[in-house]
Design a protein around this motif. Structure first.
Motif, PDB file in Angstrom:
ATOM      1  N   GLU A  84     -18.580   1.629  -3.750  1.00 39.73           N
ATOM      2  CA  GLU A  84     -17.503   0.927  -4.441  1.00 39.73           C
ATOM      3  C   GLU A  84     -16.936  -0.150  -3.531  1.00 39.73           C
ATOM      4  O   GLU A  84     -16.795   0.047  -2.318  1.00 39.73           O
ATOM      5  N   ARG A  85     -16.635  -1.291  -4.129  1.00 36.44           N
ATOM      6  CA  ARG A  85     -15.963  -2.372  -3.400  1.00 36.44           C
ATOM      7  C   ARG A  85     -14.895  -2.960  -4.311  1.00 36.44           C
ATOM      8  O   ARG A  85     -15.188  -3.383  -5.417  1.00 36.44           O
ATOM      9  N   VAL A  86     -13.672  -2.969  -3.831  1.00 35.19           N
ATOM     10  CA  VAL A  86     -12.535  -3.463  -4.605  1.00 35.19           C
ATOM     11  C   VAL A  86     -11.998  -4.706  -3.908  1.00 35.19           C
ATOM     12  O   VAL A  86     -11.615  -4.645  -2.736  1.00 35.19           O
ATOM     13  N   GLU A  87     -11.976  -5.824  -4.611  1.00 34.03           N
ATOM     14  CA  GLU A  87     -11.416  -7.054  -4.065  1.00 34.03           C
ATOM     15  C   GLU A  87      -9.974  -7.205  -4.536  1.00 34.03           C
ATOM     16  O   GLU A  87      -9.644  -6.894  -5.679  1.00 34.03           O
ATOM     17  N   PHE A  88      -9.137  -7.712  -3.631  1.00 35.97           N
ATOM     18  CA  PHE A  88      -7.719  -7.875  -3.929  1.00 35.97           C
ATOM     19  C   PHE A  88      -7.399  -9.345  -4.164  1.00 35.97           C
ATOM     20  O   PHE A  88      -8.035 -10.232  -3.592  1.00 35.97           O
ATOM     21  N   GLY A  89      -6.416  -9.568  -5.001  1.00 33.50           N
ATOM     22  CA  GLY A  89      -5.982 -10.921  -5.315  1.00 33.50           C
ATOM     23  C   GLY A  89      -4.668 -10.883  -6.065  1.00 33.50           C
ATOM     24  O   GLY A  89      -3.995  -9.843  -6.128  1.00 33.50           O
ATOM     25  N   PRO A  90      -4.266 -12.003  -6.672  1.00 34.02           N
ATOM     26  CA  PRO A  90      -2.974 -12.045  -7.380  1.00 34.02           C
ATOM     27  C   PRO A  90      -2.841 -10.993  -8.472  1.00 34.02           C
ATOM     28  O   PRO A  90      -1.777 -10.401  -8.646  1.00 34.02           O
ATOM     29  N   GLY A  91      -3.900 -10.726  -9.211  1.00 33.23           N
ATOM     30  CA  GLY A  91      -3.823  -9.729 -10.265  1.00 33.23           C
ATOM     31  C   GLY A  91      -4.038  -8.307  -9.800  1.00 33.23           C
ATOM     32  O   GLY A  91      -3.833  -7.364 -10.568  1.00 33.23           O
ATOM     33  N   ASN A  92      -4.445  -8.134  -8.568  1.00 36.17           N
ATOM     34  CA  ASN A  92      -4.706  -6.809  -8.010  1.00 36.17           C
ATOM     35  C   ASN A  92      -4.214  -6.800  -6.563  1.00 36.17           C
ATOM     36  O   ASN A  92      -4.995  -6.943  -5.626  1.00 36.17           O
ATOM     37  N   PRO A  93      -2.910  -6.670  -6.358  1.00 32.44           N
ATOM     38  CA  PRO A  93      -2.361  -6.793  -5.001  1.00 32.44           C
ATOM     39  C   PRO A  93      -2.834  -5.686  -4.080  1.00 32.44           C
ATOM     40  O   PRO A  93      -3.006  -4.538  -4.495  1.00 32.44           O
ATOM     41  N   SER A  94      -3.030  -6.052  -2.836  1.00 27.31           N
ATOM     42  CA  SER A  94      -3.458  -5.093  -1.823  1.00 27.31           C
ATOM     43  C   SER A  94      -2.266  -4.289  -1.318  1.00 27.31           C
ATOM     44  O   SER A  94      -1.132  -4.775  -1.315  1.00 27.31           O
ATOM     45  N   PRO A  95      -2.500  -3.054  -0.885  1.00 24.29           N
ATOM     46  CA  PRO A  95      -1.453  -2.358  -0.135  1.00 24.29           C
ATOM     47  C   PRO A  95      -1.103  -3.146   1.128  1.00 24.29           C
ATOM     48  O   PRO A  95      -1.872  -3.992   1.587  1.00 24.29           O
ATOM     49  N   LEU A  96       0.071  -2.879   1.664  1.00 23.10           N
ATOM     50  CA  LEU A  96       0.521  -3.535   2.891  1.00 23.10           C
ATOM     51  C   LEU A  96       0.445  -2.523   4.029  1.00 23.10           C
ATOM     52  O   LEU A  96       1.086  -1.473   3.970  1.00 23.10           O
ATOM     53  N   HIS A  97      -0.355  -2.830   5.055  1.00 25.40           N
ATOM     54  CA  HIS A  97      -0.550  -1.944   6.195  1.00 25.40           C
ATOM     55  C   HIS A  97       0.349  -2.417   7.333  1.00 25.40           C
ATOM     56  O   HIS A  97       0.205  -3.546   7.826  1.00 25.40           O
ATOM     57  N   VAL A  98       1.284  -1.562   7.755  1.00 24.09           N
ATOM     58  CA  VAL A  98       2.333  -1.956   8.700  1.00 24.09           C
ATOM     59  C   VAL A  98       2.490  -0.888   9.782  1.00 24.09           C
ATOM     60  O   VAL A  98       2.459   0.308   9.480  1.00 24.09           O
ATOM     61  N   PRO A  99       2.668  -1.273  11.051  1.00 21.77           N
ATOM     62  CA  PRO A  99       3.071  -0.286  12.056  1.00 21.77           C
ATOM     63  C   PRO A  99       4.432   0.311  11.685  1.00 21.77           C
ATOM     64  O   PRO A  99       5.336  -0.419  11.266  1.00 21.77           O
ATOM     65  N   GLN A 100       4.573   1.613  11.841  1.00 17.94           N
ATOM     66  CA  GLN A 100       5.817   2.240  11.409  1.00 17.94           C
ATOM     67  C   GLN A 100       7.005   1.750  12.210  1.00 17.94           C
ATOM     68  O   GLN A 100       8.114   1.618  11.674  1.00 17.94           O
ATOM     69  N   HIS A 101       6.816   1.458  13.489  1.00 18.60           N
ATOM     70  CA  HIS A 101       7.953   0.974  14.270  1.00 18.60           C
ATOM     71  C   HIS A 101       8.417  -0.399  13.778  1.00 18.60           C
ATOM     72  O   HIS A 101       9.600  -0.728  13.875  1.00 18.60           O
ATOM     73  N   ALA A 102       7.492  -1.208  13.234  1.00 16.12           N
ATOM     74  CA  ALA A 102       7.886  -2.500  12.676  1.00 16.12           C
ATOM     75  C   ALA A 102       8.709  -2.309  11.412  1.00 16.12           C
ATOM     76  O   ALA A 102       9.681  -3.043  11.165  1.00 16.12           O
ATOM     77  N   LEU A 103       8.335  -1.328  10.584  1.00 14.04           N
ATOM     78  CA  LEU A 103       9.118  -1.023   9.389  1.00 14.04           C
ATOM     79  C   LEU A 103      10.512  -0.542   9.768  1.00 14.04           C
ATOM     80  O   LEU A 103      11.521  -0.999   9.201  1.00 14.04           O
TER      81      LEU A 103
END
Length: 702
Positions: A84-103
């Motif tokens: 499976e390969r899922v491409e992200f774009g305006p109609g299918n937004p990607s999750p946001l990967h963030v360091p927890q200390h930055a959050l």
């Protein structure tokens, strides 16, 4: 009114306190730690679109976008085969990967700019008492003192002191999964794409097994997670380094050879692999810089109760989950969003038991469904022998299992999608007249379509959430008109008038279109973005009924449910979690349903007076009665709203406690039956002197 106390300064506690401050509710955050924690590169969070939108509304969007990354695609591979390969774009937004200390840093920065909120570091909770008017909490440490609050929320993690003081059980399963984690800087063959690799080939052709996930971060950083075999075997540094080298070498060699899953993903197909160590079966390891490592253990636990009187649990204090890609922080942030507007409504206007109990009914029910879905899927996905039998019996089972994992990682399906509160206590008893079907089921989160705000700005629908109801008119073609024309044309005047008459704050928005909706459909949306109803045309009576249901059927003064007065010292308050057990079914909230009608929003002047009088600072330890230790008037453990209200007579009020402003004007000589929680019934002069306003009488304390 006393402030709301939030115990714990993690992401959930900070998000909740920031939400309350934005809703004009003063907050005190009690943080056991002396300050912000040190950064851990291997400790990251994956935020789904709905929780990212929530944090953006809190003012953290720019900081998170700069500190995190959005993936360009997600690929799921089994051995050497792309499933499976899922491409992200305006109609299918990607999750946001963030360091927890930055959050955490972004939330602290936003909270620092809020005059109604403050963090008190080095404050460890060790005692908790409740009465009919609020909660008293004692802390020890440099800022040891008694603190007084209208409500208290425990966001203090899996070893929650608040949960222990409330005597709430925390059953579940321990060590459901274990993962070895590493943060490193390197170049992988698929820049910007996240990877789930199941049963990867081992270095040197020694078979296959295991599962590894690679997720990119800014600056060439990657977080790698390896699913560990069952058991409690120690993961040594050498073993972890061997896993890193093995994965990097296999991926690089596969991409260099141009094998199917890796072709065209960053390394030219057919290019020569780098020189190895002399053994042709052992591919070379690309350069990498190891920044951080760790072992992450997944537990599945669920608190029996999420509310005891005026005290609540949220985040890891209420639930633990994280298998199959599900992120516990996402559910914790959903707790904060769900609870914030309800506590704000209770603080400003008073709340019925139905409104306060709905937090536990909705959120605990949603997390229970998530845990059950994960427990059903785990035997199929993690048991190697059983998985082999399934693949032999069901062709394509491997692809189906991988799709389940993908859903969990990307926030889709029963393992990851935002919850729908289809059986919410805050739903209208019957479907409103004129109900129309739309693509969003009642109780589910609304689609984030563009809308036109009252000031003429075109904004995403979810950016207007948080402060009150949203009443959205679907009117195709409105975008080509000037606002001064459509504001006074068609259904808008009647709709605006109906919204102004609702019993809670509401904002009218206009959308060009909404999935599945016909022209002139009116959507009613809760402050947390869940659909209440979709109706055809303007129906004032139905709109009022929806708003009344959302606020819990009217405002009242009950402190609700079981007071659950916790007493005593908890010197070992950070002790281990309780013995495991099966995750139980949904346990709905306690307390009577309903309350006294009435109670209105206070004006800005009244809120300012209340803020000036509220005990936003701790009660000094020398105060003889911040809250009587003997607790002579505890709230009785009763499910009856009437019983809990019986102890609110004036003579039952503990001495030494301030009289909060309640935002209501009682009848001459009568006790206040409604108003803000924590308001004491009081007598007022039968005749108000001429020229004296109601607000002046209230500010004088009656």
């Amino acid at each position: 009114m006393d402030p709301v106390i939030v115990v714990g300064a993690g992401p959930v506690g900070l998000a909740l306190s920031l939400s309350l401050a934005r809703l004009d509710v003063p907050c005190v955050v009690l943080d056991e730690a002396p300050g912000a924690a040190d950064p851990r590169p291997a400790r990251t969070v994956v935020l789904r679109p709905d929780t990212t939108a929530f944090l953006t509304r809190l003012g953290c969007g720019p900081a998170l976008e700069s500190a995190g990354t959005r993936w360009t695609a997600w690929r799921a591979v089994r051995r050497r085969r792309l499933l499976e390969r899922v491409e992200f774009g305006p109609g299918n937004p990607s999750p946001l990967h963030v360091p927890q200390h930055a959050l955490t840093r972004a939330l602290r920065t936003a909270l620092a700019g809020e005059p109604l909120a403050r963090i008190v570091a080095g404050s460890r909770l060790d005692e908790l008492k409740q009465d009919a008017y609020g909660v008293s909490a004692h802390t020890r440490g440099p800022n040891g003192a008694w603190w007084r609050a209208s409500y208290l929320v425990g966001c203090d993690g899996p070893r929650s002191t608040v949960r222990k003081l409330l005597e709430v059980r925390f059953p579940g399963r321990t060590a459901v999964e274990r993962h070895a984690v590493a943060a490193l800087r390197t170049e992988l063959p698929w820049p910007g794409e996240a990877l789930l690799h199941r049963s990867p080939a081992r270095q040197g052709g020694g078979g296959s097994g295991g599962e590894v996930t690679a997720r990119p971060l800014p600056g060439g950083l990657w977080r790698l997670d390896w699913l560990l075999p069952p058991g409690r075997d120690l993961v040594t540094p050498d073993a972890l380094v061997a896993r890193i080298r093995d994965s990097l070498a296999v991926w690089t060699a596969e991409a260099a050879a141009g094998n199917g899953p890796w072709a065209g993903s960053g390394t030219q197909a057919g290019s020569r692999a780098p020189a190895g160590s002399g053994d042709p079966r052992v591919p070379a390891v690309p350069p990498y810089e190891l920044l951080d490592t760790g072992v992450h253990t997944v537990h599945h636990r669920l608190a029996r109760r999420w509310r005891r009187g005026r005290a609540f649990l949220a985040g890891d204090a209420a639930h633990l989950l994280g298998a199959l890609g599900t992120q516990g922080l996402d559910e914790g942030l959903r707790d904060a969003e769900n609870l914030a507007w309800k506590l704000a409504l209770a603080w400003h206007q008073g709340a019925s038991e139905a409104l306060l109990d709905s937090y536990q009914a909705e959120r605990r029910g949603a997390v229970t469904a998530r845990l059950r879905a994960a427990d059903r899927a785990l035997p199929l996905l993690r048991d190697g022998e059983r998985g082999g039998r399934w693949r032999a019996v069901l062709p394509g089972a491997a692809r189906g299992h991988t799709a389940m994992l993908t859903d969990g990682h990307l926030g889709r399906g029963p393992l990851g999608a935002p919850p729908a509160y289809a059986r919410s206590p805050l739903a209208p008893v019957t479907d409103p007249a004129g109900t129309l079907p739309v693509a969003t089921p009642v109780g589910a989160p609304v689609v984030d379509v563009p809308v036109t705000a009252p000031d003429g700005a075109e904004v995403p629908l979810r950016s207007r959430l948080g402060r009150g109801l949203l009443v959205v008119l679907v009117a195709p073609g409105t975008g080509v008109w000037e606002r001064r024309h459509w504001k006074s044309a068609g259904l808008m005047p009647r709709l605006s008038k109906a919204a102004e008459a609702l019993p809670m704050l509401a904002e009218v928005l206009v959308a060009e279109a909404y999935p599945g909706a016909v022209a002139h459909t009116v959507l009613v949306v809760r402050p947390d973005g869940h659909l209440v109803a979709a109706m055809g045309g303007v129906r004032p009576a139905e709109l009022y009924a929806c708003a009344d249901a959302v606020r819990g059927g009217g405002s009242g003064t009950g402190s609700g449910g079981e007071a659950g007065t916790g007493t005593g010292s908890s010197g070992a308050g950070a002790g281990g979690v309780e013995a495991s057990g099966d995750v139980g079914g949904v346990d709905v909230g306690e307390g009577g349903a309903g309350g006294d009608a009435g109670g209105r929003s206070r004006t800005a002047d009244e809120r300012a007076q209340s803020d000036a009088r509220s005990e936003a600072h701790p009660v000094p330890r020398s105060d003889p009665q911040p809250v009587p230790r003997s607790d002579p008037h505890p709230v009785p453990r009763s499910d009856s709203y009437a019983d809990s209200y019986a102890d609110r007579r004036p003579e039952a009020r503990p001495s030494g406690a301030s009289l909060p402003l309640d935002g209501t004007f009682p009848q001459a000589g009568g006790a206040v039956p409604g108003g803000a929680p924590g308001a004491a019934p009081r007598d007022v002069p039968g005749d108000v002197p001429e020229g004296v306003s109601e607000a002046q009488v209230r500010s004088a304390g009656g």
